[in-house]
Design a protein around this motif. Structure first.
Motif, PDB file in Angstrom:
ATOM      1  N   GLU A 220       0.840  -1.203   0.000  1.00 42.71           N
ATOM      2  CA  GLU A 220       0.000   0.000   0.000  1.00 42.71           C
ATOM      3  C   GLU A 220       0.875   1.253   0.000  1.00 42.71           C
ATOM      4  N   HIS A 221       1.958   1.199   0.765  1.00 43.34           N
ATOM      5  CA  HIS A 221       2.898   2.318   0.786  1.00 43.34           C
ATOM      6  C   HIS A 221       3.532   2.517  -0.584  1.00 43.34           C
ATOM      7  N   LEU A 222       3.862   1.429  -1.252  1.00 42.77           N
ATOM      8  CA  LEU A 222       4.456   1.528  -2.583  1.00 42.77           C
ATOM      9  C   LEU A 222       3.471   2.104  -3.600  1.00 42.77           C
ATOM     10  N   VAL A 223       2.196   1.708  -3.458  1.00 38.57           N
ATOM     11  CA  VAL A 223       1.158   2.258  -4.349  1.00 38.57           C
ATOM     12  C   VAL A 223       1.015   3.759  -4.117  1.00 38.57           C
ATOM     13  N   GLU A 224       0.990   4.166  -2.860  1.00 38.19           N
ATOM     14  CA  GLU A 224       0.846   5.590  -2.538  1.00 38.19           C
ATOM     15  C   GLU A 224       2.013   6.417  -3.066  1.00 38.19           C
ATOM     16  N   LYS A 225       3.206   5.830  -3.056  1.00 37.97           N
ATOM     17  CA  LYS A 225       4.382   6.525  -3.575  1.00 37.97           C
ATOM     18  C   LYS A 225       4.403   6.564  -5.103  1.00 37.97           C
TER      19      LYS A 225
ATOM     20  N   ASP B  19       5.178   3.870  -6.884  1.00 35.46           N
ATOM     21  CA  ASP B  19       6.182   2.917  -7.356  1.00 35.46           C
ATOM     22  C   ASP B  19       5.562   1.718  -8.063  1.00 35.46           C
ATOM     23  N   ILE B  20       4.354   1.331  -7.643  1.00 36.41           N
ATOM     24  CA  ILE B  20       3.632   0.239  -8.289  1.00 36.41           C
ATOM     25  C   ILE B  20       2.167   0.629  -8.414  1.00 36.41           C
ATOM     26  N   THR B  21       1.444  -0.082  -9.272  1.00 32.83           N
ATOM     27  CA  THR B  21       0.009   0.158  -9.416  1.00 32.83           C
ATOM     28  C   THR B  21      -0.765  -0.721  -8.441  1.00 32.83           C
ATOM     29  N   ALA B  22      -2.034  -0.404  -8.246  1.00 31.71           N
ATOM     30  CA  ALA B  22      -2.884  -1.225  -7.386  1.00 31.71           C
ATOM     31  C   ALA B  22      -2.990  -2.647  -7.916  1.00 31.71           C
ATOM     32  N   GLU B  23      -3.009  -2.811  -9.239  1.00 34.08           N
ATOM     33  CA  GLU B  23      -3.059  -4.147  -9.832  1.00 34.08           C
ATOM     34  C   GLU B  23      -1.763  -4.906  -9.558  1.00 34.08           C
ATOM     35  N   GLU B  24      -0.634  -4.229  -9.665  1.00 32.45           N
ATOM     36  CA  GLU B  24       0.647  -4.872  -9.379  1.00 32.45           C
ATOM     37  C   GLU B  24       0.765  -5.266  -7.910  1.00 32.45           C
ATOM     38  N   ALA B  25       0.124  -4.499  -7.043  1.00 30.45           N
ATOM     39  CA  ALA B  25       0.167  -4.787  -5.608  1.00 30.45           C
ATOM     40  C   ALA B  25      -0.445  -6.153  -5.294  1.00 30.45           C
ATOM     41  N   ARG B  26      -1.444  -6.565  -6.062  1.00 32.77           N
ATOM     42  CA  ARG B  26      -2.135  -7.824  -5.807  1.00 32.77           C
ATOM     43  C   ARG B  26      -1.221  -9.034  -5.973  1.00 32.77           C
TER      44      ARG B  26
ATOM     45  N   ILE C  49      -9.014 -10.424  -1.375  1.00 34.05           N
ATOM     46  CA  ILE C  49      -8.465  -9.254  -2.065  1.00 34.05           C
ATOM     47  C   ILE C  49      -7.362  -9.617  -3.044  1.00 34.05           C
ATOM     48  N   VAL C  50      -6.482 -10.560  -2.653  1.00 32.55           N
ATOM     49  CA  VAL C  50      -5.343 -10.880  -3.528  1.00 32.55           C
ATOM     50  C   VAL C  50      -5.747 -11.756  -4.701  1.00 32.55           C
ATOM     51  N   THR C  51      -6.944 -12.323  -4.642  1.00 36.18           N
ATOM     52  CA  THR C  51      -7.370 -13.199  -5.740  1.00 36.18           C
ATOM     53  C   THR C  51      -8.309 -12.504  -6.719  1.00 36.18           C
ATOM     54  N   ALA C  52      -8.959 -11.420  -6.296  1.00 31.92           N
ATOM     55  CA  ALA C  52      -9.992 -10.811  -7.125  1.00 31.92           C
ATOM     56  C   ALA C  52      -9.842  -9.295  -7.161  1.00 31.92           C
ATOM     57  N   THR C  53     -10.152  -8.713  -8.296  1.00 31.83           N
ATOM     58  CA  THR C  53     -10.168  -7.254  -8.410  1.00 31.83           C
ATOM     59  C   THR C  53     -11.448  -6.709  -7.772  1.00 31.83           C
ATOM     60  N   ASP C  54     -11.457  -5.417  -7.520  1.00 33.80           N
ATOM     61  CA  ASP C  54     -12.662  -4.794  -6.978  1.00 33.80           C
ATOM     62  C   ASP C  54     -13.842  -5.002  -7.925  1.00 33.80           C
ATOM     63  N   GLU C  55     -13.582  -4.936  -9.217  1.00 32.11           N
ATOM     64  CA  GLU C  55     -14.658  -5.092 -10.200  1.00 32.11           C
ATOM     65  C   GLU C  55     -15.216  -6.515 -10.171  1.00 32.11           C
ATOM     66  N   GLU C  56     -14.350  -7.507  -9.996  1.00 34.22           N
ATOM     67  CA  GLU C  56     -14.809  -8.893  -9.901  1.00 34.22           C
ATOM     68  C   GLU C  56     -15.620  -9.103  -8.621  1.00 34.22           C
ATOM     69  N   ILE C  57     -15.178  -8.493  -7.530  1.00 34.01           N
ATOM     70  CA  ILE C  57     -15.927  -8.574  -6.275  1.00 34.01           C
ATOM     71  C   ILE C  57     -17.309  -7.964  -6.454  1.00 34.01           C
TER      72      ILE C  57
END
Length: 243
Positions: free
Chosen positions: A142-147, A149-156, A197-205
């Motif tokens: 989450e810290h990396l996403v906020e900076k 450095d990575i996207t929310a999709e990459e965070a998963r 969360i790590v298996t599904a995107t928000d849209e899939e949920i």
């Protein structure tokens, strides 16, 4: 309000170390979800102890004329009490050394909700066919996403996605975040562990939740979604509907 919860061991774990509890009083609907960590025994004990302590303290101290600010303060106090219980057990029991747990909770009453969290278990609001995250993960990714450095999709799928920066148990003190919100008729609150969360995107949920109107069927669809994507961790979800 309507409510339901479901937990599943997933497809790769030997034990379910998630816990949840839902309680209804004359004025409030209370829910808490925890995801334990720390060895073969520790994670399960941590999550159960935290969920039970949080809920017991909450039911003992709640009264019917509390303001939203008072409810936030009460929830934070109950999280602190849960942390003390887990931390003390870890000190006393060698098998539980280093154990901890995440926590996400909801206190709902009269069209309002107070949400609290520590760790990377989440709360979502589902309203008018859209999903939005309420809570902020206390995690490395989450810290990396906020900076940026990575996207929310990459965070998963990031190799450090399981590293959290705050939890109940490891330290003598632990602070949660809390949020206040007004609920509209038909709104859904989803509390869930990172196994979903790590298996599904928000849209899939969102699609899974909107695929039916029965709460238990919606939860079954969420578990099935996680398993469709391999379910490497335990999966727990609680749905609260402002009906």
């Amino acid at each position: 309000m309507k409510f339901s919860g479901l937990t599943d061991i997933g497809l790769r774990r030997q034990e379910n170390q998630d816990s949840f509890s839902i309680e209804e009083t004359s004025q409030y609907l209370l829910a808490v979800v925890c995801d334990g960590m720390g060895g073969q025994r520790g994670g399960k004990i941590a999550s159960q102890l935290a969920a039970n302590t949080y809920m017991e303290q909450l039911k003992t101290l709640l009264n019917n004329d509390m303001t939203e600010r008072q409810l936030r303060e009460l929830s934070s106090f109950c999280v602190a009490q849960a942390n003390t219980a887990v931390h003390q057990r870890a000190l006393e029991d060698p098998d539980c050394h280093g154990m901890g747990t995440t926590l996400v909770s909801a206190i709902c009453h009269d069209g309002n909700a107070v949400i609290s969290n520590i760790g990377d278990s989440r709360a979502y609001l589902i309203r008018d066919g859209e999903i939005s995250r309420i809570t902020h993960d206390h995690s490395v990714v989450e810290h990396l996403v906020e900076k940026g450095d990575i996207t929310a999709e990459e965070a998963r799928t990031h190799p450090n996605r399981n590293l959290i920066t705050r939890a109940l148990g490891p330290e003598p003190d632990a602070a949660c975040d809390s949020y206040e919100m007004v609920l509209k008729e038909g709104d859904l609150l989803l509390l869930c562990t990172d196994g979903l969360i790590v298996t599904a995107t928000d849209e899939e949920i969102l699609h899974a939740v909107c695929s039916t109107i029965d709460l238990q069927d919606r939860l079954s669809a969420l578990i099935a979604l996680a398993k469709q994507h391999g379910a490497p961790d335990n999966v727990t979800a609680v749905l609260l509907e402002n009906s």
